[in-house]
Design a protein around this motif. Structure first.
Motif, PDB file in Angstrom:
ATOM      1  N   HIS A  40      45.241  41.167  52.286  1.00 41.32           N
ATOM      2  CA  HIS A  40      46.428  39.963  52.523  1.00 41.32           C
ATOM      3  C   HIS A  40      46.616  39.574  50.822  1.00 41.32           C
ATOM      4  O   HIS A  40      46.696  37.891  51.030  1.00 41.32           O
ATOM      5  CB  HIS A  40      46.524  38.576  53.302  1.00 41.32           C
ATOM      6  N   ASN A  41      46.748  40.637  49.678  1.00 39.96           N
ATOM      7  CA  ASN A  41      46.775  39.840  49.033  1.00 39.96           C
ATOM      8  C   ASN A  41      48.374  39.656  48.200  1.00 39.96           C
ATOM      9  O   ASN A  41      48.304  40.603  47.334  1.00 39.96           O
ATOM     10  CB  ASN A  41      45.886  40.214  47.668  1.00 39.96           C
ATOM     11  N   ASP A  44      51.954  34.976  48.857  1.00 43.22           N
ATOM     12  CA  ASP A  44      51.566  34.155  50.659  1.00 43.22           C
ATOM     13  C   ASP A  44      50.349  33.094  50.726  1.00 43.22           C
ATOM     14  O   ASP A  44      49.561  32.712  50.603  1.00 43.22           O
ATOM     15  CB  ASP A  44      52.081  33.943  51.591  1.00 43.22           C
ATOM     16  N   ASN A  45      49.079  33.744  49.330  1.00 40.61           N
ATOM     17  CA  ASN A  45      47.909  33.718  49.167  1.00 40.61           C
ATOM     18  C   ASN A  45      47.744  33.112  48.152  1.00 40.61           C
ATOM     19  O   ASN A  45      47.274  33.718  46.849  1.00 40.61           O
ATOM     20  CB  ASN A  45      47.108  35.220  49.973  1.00 40.61           C
ATOM     21  N   GLU A  47      45.190  31.804  46.877  1.00 34.29           N
ATOM     22  CA  GLU A  47      43.795  31.687  46.624  1.00 34.29           C
ATOM     23  C   GLU A  47      43.243  33.096  45.636  1.00 34.29           C
ATOM     24  O   GLU A  47      43.160  33.300  44.652  1.00 34.29           O
ATOM     25  CB  GLU A  47      42.543  31.816  47.511  1.00 34.29           C
ATOM     26  N   TYR A  48      44.862  33.840  45.814  1.00 32.41           N
ATOM     27  CA  TYR A  48      44.273  35.369  45.142  1.00 32.41           C
ATOM     28  C   TYR A  48      45.401  35.225  43.997  1.00 32.41           C
ATOM     29  O   TYR A  48      44.690  35.859  43.545  1.00 32.41           O
ATOM     30  CB  TYR A  48      45.033  36.295  46.033  1.00 32.41           C
TER      31      TYR A  48
END
Length: 197
Positions: A40-41, A44-45, A47-48
């Protein structure tokens, strides 16, 4: 040299120091894609995105030359394009635009992708052919140091990781393909510059 653990067989080339999992352990395209989908990179991520920004700030941005750049194996989100204007994106599964492989670049960014190469020397030759003279490969992958203990290394547990590099592997690439090593942190980062036309 070959080494086995109970599940995986590894082969080390004594000239290049490249270590490969035995081809019987290569994942299918379907299995690899399913594994990547769990990351899920995307955009919307947060943290990534922050992780990619740290890589840009501490590594990529420092060694990026002016000119055209390609993020090869950019993953689902192509997040590095947030930090590099005009960045071309290529990914076998998420951005399979082969048109971007029909031109040349001043930088090719390879962040946590070269460990997925099933034919590393062929892949590197193809990428180096896409570099302009003086162009750079900006690479991040974990380096192994001890072949005897490689079967215990956390990095080999990812089923999509099939190729493993020693610092000497990158020195070998320099000799084979007319590159020079201009930076390494001796652990996971290396920059190679094309010196031949």
């Amino acid at each position: 040299m070959t080494k086995k653990n109970r599940k995986i067989q590894f082969h080390k080339d004594e000239t290049s120091y490249l270590v490969m999992k035995d081809p019987q352990h290569f994942p299918s395209n379907e299995a690899a894609k399913a594994r990547y989908d769990t990351h899920h990179n995307g955009e919307d991520n947060d943290e990534y995105i922050a992780y990619q920004k740290r890589i840009f700030d501490t590594f990529v941005g420092i060694y990026l030359k002016p000119g055209k750049s390609l993020d090869y194996g950019c993953g689902e989100g192509g997040v590095m394009s947030n930090f590099i204007e005009g960045l071309a994106l290529y990914d076998l599964y998420y951005h399979p635009d082969h048109k971007v492989l029909q031109t040349t670049y001043d930088n090719i960014i390879l962040i946590e992708i070269v460990e997925h190469f099933e034919s590393p020397m062929t892949e590197f030759k193809r990428l180096i052919d896409l570099l302009n003279h003086g162009g750079r490969l900006i690479i991040q992958t974990q380096f192994y140091t001890d072949f005897e203990g490689i079967d215990q290394w956390w990095y080999v547990r990812d089923t999509t990781h099939v190729a493993f590099y020693h610092l000497n592997t990158f020195k070998y690439l320099c000799k084979q393909f007319g590159l020079r090593l201009i930076y390494t942190d001796m652990k996971s980062r290396v920059v190679l510059e094309k010196t031949v036309l």
